[in-house]
Design a protein around this motif. Structure first.
Motif, PDB file in Angstrom:
ATOM      1  N   ALA A  88       0.844  -1.205   0.000  1.00 49.24           N
ATOM      2  CA  ALA A  88       0.000   0.000   0.000  1.00 49.24           C
ATOM      3  C   ALA A  88       0.872   1.245   0.000  1.00 49.24           C
ATOM      4  CB  ALA A  88      -0.932  -0.011   1.214  1.00 49.24           C
ATOM      5  N   GLN A  89       1.934   1.231   0.801  1.00 42.28           N
ATOM      6  CA  GLN A  89       2.847   2.379   0.857  1.00 42.28           C
ATOM      7  C   GLN A  89       3.499   2.604  -0.501  1.00 42.28           C
ATOM      8  OE1 GLN A  89       6.206   1.907   3.437  1.00 42.28           O
ATOM      9  NE2 GLN A  89       6.845   4.031   3.231  1.00 42.28           N
ATOM     10  N   LEU A  90       3.958   1.534  -1.128  1.00 45.49           N
ATOM     11  CA  LEU A  90       4.611   1.649  -2.425  1.00 45.49           C
ATOM     12  C   LEU A  90       3.649   2.184  -3.482  1.00 45.49           C
ATOM     13  CD1 LEU A  90       7.054   1.223  -4.255  1.00 45.49           C
ATOM     14  CD2 LEU A  90       6.299  -1.152  -4.541  1.00 45.49           C
ATOM     15  N   VAL A  91       2.436   1.642  -3.531  1.00 44.52           N
ATOM     16  CA  VAL A  91       1.446   2.081  -4.522  1.00 44.52           C
ATOM     17  C   VAL A  91       1.092   3.550  -4.306  1.00 44.52           C
ATOM     18  CG1 VAL A  91      -0.945   1.771  -5.290  1.00 44.52           C
ATOM     19  CG2 VAL A  91       0.535  -0.219  -4.978  1.00 44.52           C
ATOM     20  N   LEU A  92       0.862   3.942  -3.063  1.00 40.79           N
ATOM     21  CA  LEU A  92       0.524   5.344  -2.798  1.00 40.79           C
ATOM     22  C   LEU A  92       1.699   6.266  -3.091  1.00 40.79           C
ATOM     23  CD1 LEU A  92      -1.713   5.144   0.379  1.00 40.79           C
ATOM     24  CD2 LEU A  92      -2.389   5.572  -1.972  1.00 40.79           C
ATOM     25  N   THR A  93       2.914   5.796  -2.901  1.00 38.96           N
ATOM     26  CA  THR A  93       4.091   6.595  -3.246  1.00 38.96           C
ATOM     27  C   THR A  93       4.136   6.856  -4.742  1.00 38.96           C
ATOM     28  OG1 THR A  93       5.357   5.766  -1.355  1.00 38.96           O
ATOM     29  CG2 THR A  93       6.618   6.659  -3.189  1.00 38.96           C
ATOM     30  N   VAL A  94       3.893   5.826  -5.527  1.00 40.50           N
ATOM     31  CA  VAL A  94       3.893   5.980  -6.992  1.00 40.50           C
ATOM     32  C   VAL A  94       2.760   6.920  -7.422  1.00 40.50           C
ATOM     33  CG1 VAL A  94       3.541   4.770  -9.185  1.00 40.50           C
ATOM     34  CG2 VAL A  94       5.034   3.783  -7.437  1.00 40.50           C
ATOM     35  N   ILE A  95       1.585   6.748  -6.836  1.00 39.78           N
ATOM     36  CA  ILE A  95       0.456   7.622  -7.177  1.00 39.78           C
ATOM     37  C   ILE A  95       0.763   9.068  -6.810  1.00 39.78           C
ATOM     38  CG2 ILE A  95      -1.950   8.165  -6.613  1.00 39.78           C
ATOM     39  CD1 ILE A  95      -2.390   5.113  -6.322  1.00 39.78           C
ATOM     40  N   PHE A  99      -4.829   4.126   5.115  1.00 39.66           N
ATOM     41  CA  PHE A  99      -3.696   3.240   5.329  1.00 39.66           C
ATOM     42  C   PHE A  99      -2.768   3.707   6.454  1.00 39.66           C
ATOM     43  CE2 PHE A  99      -5.035   2.156   1.024  1.00 39.66           C
ATOM     44  CZ  PHE A  99      -5.129   0.771   1.150  1.00 39.66           C
ATOM     45  N   GLY A 100      -3.138   4.787   7.128  1.00 41.20           N
ATOM     46  CA  GLY A 100      -2.350   5.258   8.262  1.00 41.20           C
ATOM     47  C   GLY A 100      -0.986   5.786   7.868  1.00 41.20           C
ATOM     48  N   LEU A 101      -0.900   6.422   6.711  1.00 42.29           N
ATOM     49  CA  LEU A 101       0.363   6.959   6.211  1.00 42.29           C
ATOM     50  C   LEU A 101       0.323   8.479   6.233  1.00 42.29           C
ATOM     51  CD1 LEU A 101       0.689   4.581   3.131  1.00 42.29           C
ATOM     52  CD2 LEU A 101       1.987   4.432   5.255  1.00 42.29           C
ATOM     53  N   ASP A 102       1.502   9.085   6.305  1.00 41.64           N
ATOM     54  CA  ASP A 102       1.576  10.536   6.157  1.00 41.64           C
ATOM     55  C   ASP A 102       2.515  10.856   4.998  1.00 41.64           C
ATOM     56  OD1 ASP A 102       4.201  10.353   7.149  1.00 41.64           O
ATOM     57  OD2 ASP A 102       3.596  10.909   9.171  1.00 41.64           O
ATOM     58  N   ALA A 103       2.682  12.129   4.713  1.00 35.77           N
ATOM     59  CA  ALA A 103       3.478  12.545   3.552  1.00 35.77           C
ATOM     60  C   ALA A 103       4.905  12.014   3.625  1.00 35.77           C
ATOM     61  CB  ALA A 103       3.473  14.074   3.431  1.00 35.77           C
ATOM     62  N   GLU A 104       5.489  11.995   4.814  1.00 34.80           N
ATOM     63  CA  GLU A 104       6.870  11.527   4.955  1.00 34.80           C
ATOM     64  C   GLU A 104       6.988  10.032   4.648  1.00 34.80           C
ATOM     65  OE1 GLU A 104      10.835  11.627   5.171  1.00 34.80           O
ATOM     66  OE2 GLU A 104       9.516  13.375   5.128  1.00 34.80           O
ATOM     67  N   ASP A 105       5.936   9.266   4.920  1.00 33.80           N
ATOM     68  CA  ASP A 105       5.951   7.837   4.612  1.00 33.80           C
ATOM     69  C   ASP A 105       6.045   7.587   3.106  1.00 33.80           C
ATOM     70  OD1 ASP A 105       5.706   7.008   7.293  1.00 33.80           O
ATOM     71  OD2 ASP A 105       3.529   7.243   7.198  1.00 33.80           O
ATOM     72  N   ILE A 165      10.092   8.035   0.100  1.00 39.14           N
ATOM     73  CA  ILE A 165      11.037   6.960   0.399  1.00 39.14           C
ATOM     74  C   ILE A 165      12.463   7.328   0.006  1.00 39.14           C
ATOM     75  CG2 ILE A 165       9.299   5.144   0.294  1.00 39.14           C
ATOM     76  CD1 ILE A 165      10.282   4.465  -2.501  1.00 39.14           C
ATOM     77  N   ASP A 166      13.383   6.688   0.681  1.00 38.11           N
ATOM     78  CA  ASP A 166      14.810   6.904   0.443  1.00 38.11           C
ATOM     79  C   ASP A 166      15.274   5.992  -0.681  1.00 38.11           C
ATOM     80  OD1 ASP A 166      17.543   7.225   0.538  1.00 38.11           O
ATOM     81  OD2 ASP A 166      17.719   6.859   2.679  1.00 38.11           O
ATOM     82  N   LEU A 167      15.853   6.573  -1.715  1.00 39.03           N
ATOM     83  CA  LEU A 167      16.348   5.810  -2.854  1.00 39.03           C
ATOM     84  C   LEU A 167      17.846   5.589  -2.773  1.00 39.03           C
ATOM     85  CD1 LEU A 167      14.254   7.557  -5.656  1.00 39.03           C
ATOM     86  CD2 LEU A 167      13.787   5.366  -4.535  1.00 39.03           C
ATOM     87  N   GLY A 168      18.357   5.570  -1.581  1.00 34.18           N
ATOM     88  CA  GLY A 168      19.777   5.325  -1.372  1.00 34.18           C
ATOM     89  C   GLY A 168      20.622   6.470  -1.901  1.00 34.18           C
ATOM     90  N   PRO A 169      21.574   6.151  -2.813  1.00 33.61           N
ATOM     91  CA  PRO A 169      22.469   7.183  -3.324  1.00 33.61           C
ATOM     92  C   PRO A 169      21.763   8.275  -4.132  1.00 33.61           C
ATOM     93  CG  PRO A 169      22.982   5.034  -4.292  1.00 33.61           C
ATOM     94  CD  PRO A 169      21.888   4.829  -3.315  1.00 33.61           C
ATOM     95  N   LEU A 170      20.528   8.000  -4.571  1.00 32.49           N
ATOM     96  CA  LEU A 170      19.772   8.996  -5.336  1.00 32.49           C
ATOM     97  C   LEU A 170      19.091  10.006  -4.436  1.00 32.49           C
ATOM     98  CD1 LEU A 170      18.168   6.684  -8.032  1.00 32.49           C
ATOM     99  CD2 LEU A 170      20.200   8.126  -8.262  1.00 32.49           C
ATOM    100  N   GLY A 171      19.020   9.722  -3.149  1.00 34.99           N
ATOM    101  CA  GLY A 171      18.369  10.630  -2.214  1.00 34.99           C
ATOM    102  C   GLY A 171      16.895  10.307  -2.041  1.00 34.99           C
ATOM    103  N   LYS A 172      16.163  11.239  -1.481  1.00 37.94           N
ATOM    104  CA  LYS A 172      14.731  11.067  -1.248  1.00 37.94           C
ATOM    105  C   LYS A 172      13.976  11.162  -2.570  1.00 37.94           C
ATOM    106  CE  LYS A 172      14.372  11.038   3.348  1.00 37.94           C
ATOM    107  NZ  LYS A 172      13.497  10.220   4.144  1.00 37.94           N
ATOM    108  N   LEU A 173      12.844  10.451  -2.655  1.00 35.08           N
ATOM    109  CA  LEU A 173      12.046  10.420  -3.875  1.00 35.08           C
ATOM    110  C   LEU A 173      11.456  11.790  -4.185  1.00 35.08           C
ATOM    111  CD1 LEU A 173      10.781   8.725  -6.132  1.00 35.08           C
ATOM    112  CD2 LEU A 173       8.883   8.260  -4.596  1.00 35.08           C
ATOM    113  N   MET A 174      10.870  12.446  -3.186  1.00 39.94           N
ATOM    114  CA  MET A 174      10.180  13.710  -3.435  1.00 39.94           C
ATOM    115  C   MET A 174      10.749  14.812  -2.577  1.00 39.94           C
ATOM    116  SD  MET A 174       6.287  12.386  -3.794  1.00 39.94           S
ATOM    117  CE  MET A 174       6.287  10.929  -2.782  1.00 39.94           C
TER     118      MET A 174
END
Length: 94
Positions: free
Chosen positions: A23-30, A76-82, A85-94
């Motif tokens: 759910a977290q992954l799908v909402l992140t992509v959306i 889903f009990g998520l907030d904006a920071e959830d 996500i951290d993409l490692g060497p690429l940094g944060k997604l947003m």
């Protein structure tokens, strides 16, 4: 139900909580797509090629989309920071 690891910001892929991580992954992509659409819409508005009615419709559509995202994050009990996500060497997604 925050699934992002508080230390790393990565998605929790624990097999016992796979549904929550998905759910977290799908909402992140959306959310990422929503932000891209919003930026594109703003460029179109600033380009001056839209009628007032088109601008109004676009604004209403973007507000509705943002409201739906907030509703889904609450479900889903998520907030904006959830969703940032951290993409490692690429940094944060947003």
């Amino acid at each position: 139900m925050q699934q992002a690891n508080q230390n790393t910001g990565r998605i929790n892929l624990d097999p016992d909580n796979a549904e929550d991580g998905l759910a977290q992954l799908v909402l992140t992509v959306i959310e990422l797509l929503r932000q891209i659409v919003e930026r594109h819409a703003m460029r179109r508005v600033e380009g001056g090629n839209l009628t007032e009615e088109q601008i109004e419709d676009l604004g209403v559509a973007l507000m509705n989309l943002e409201e739906k995202m907030e509703e889904l994050k609450n479900i889903f009990g998520l907030d904006a920071e959830d969703l940032n996500i951290d993409l490692g060497p690429l940094g944060k997604l947003m």
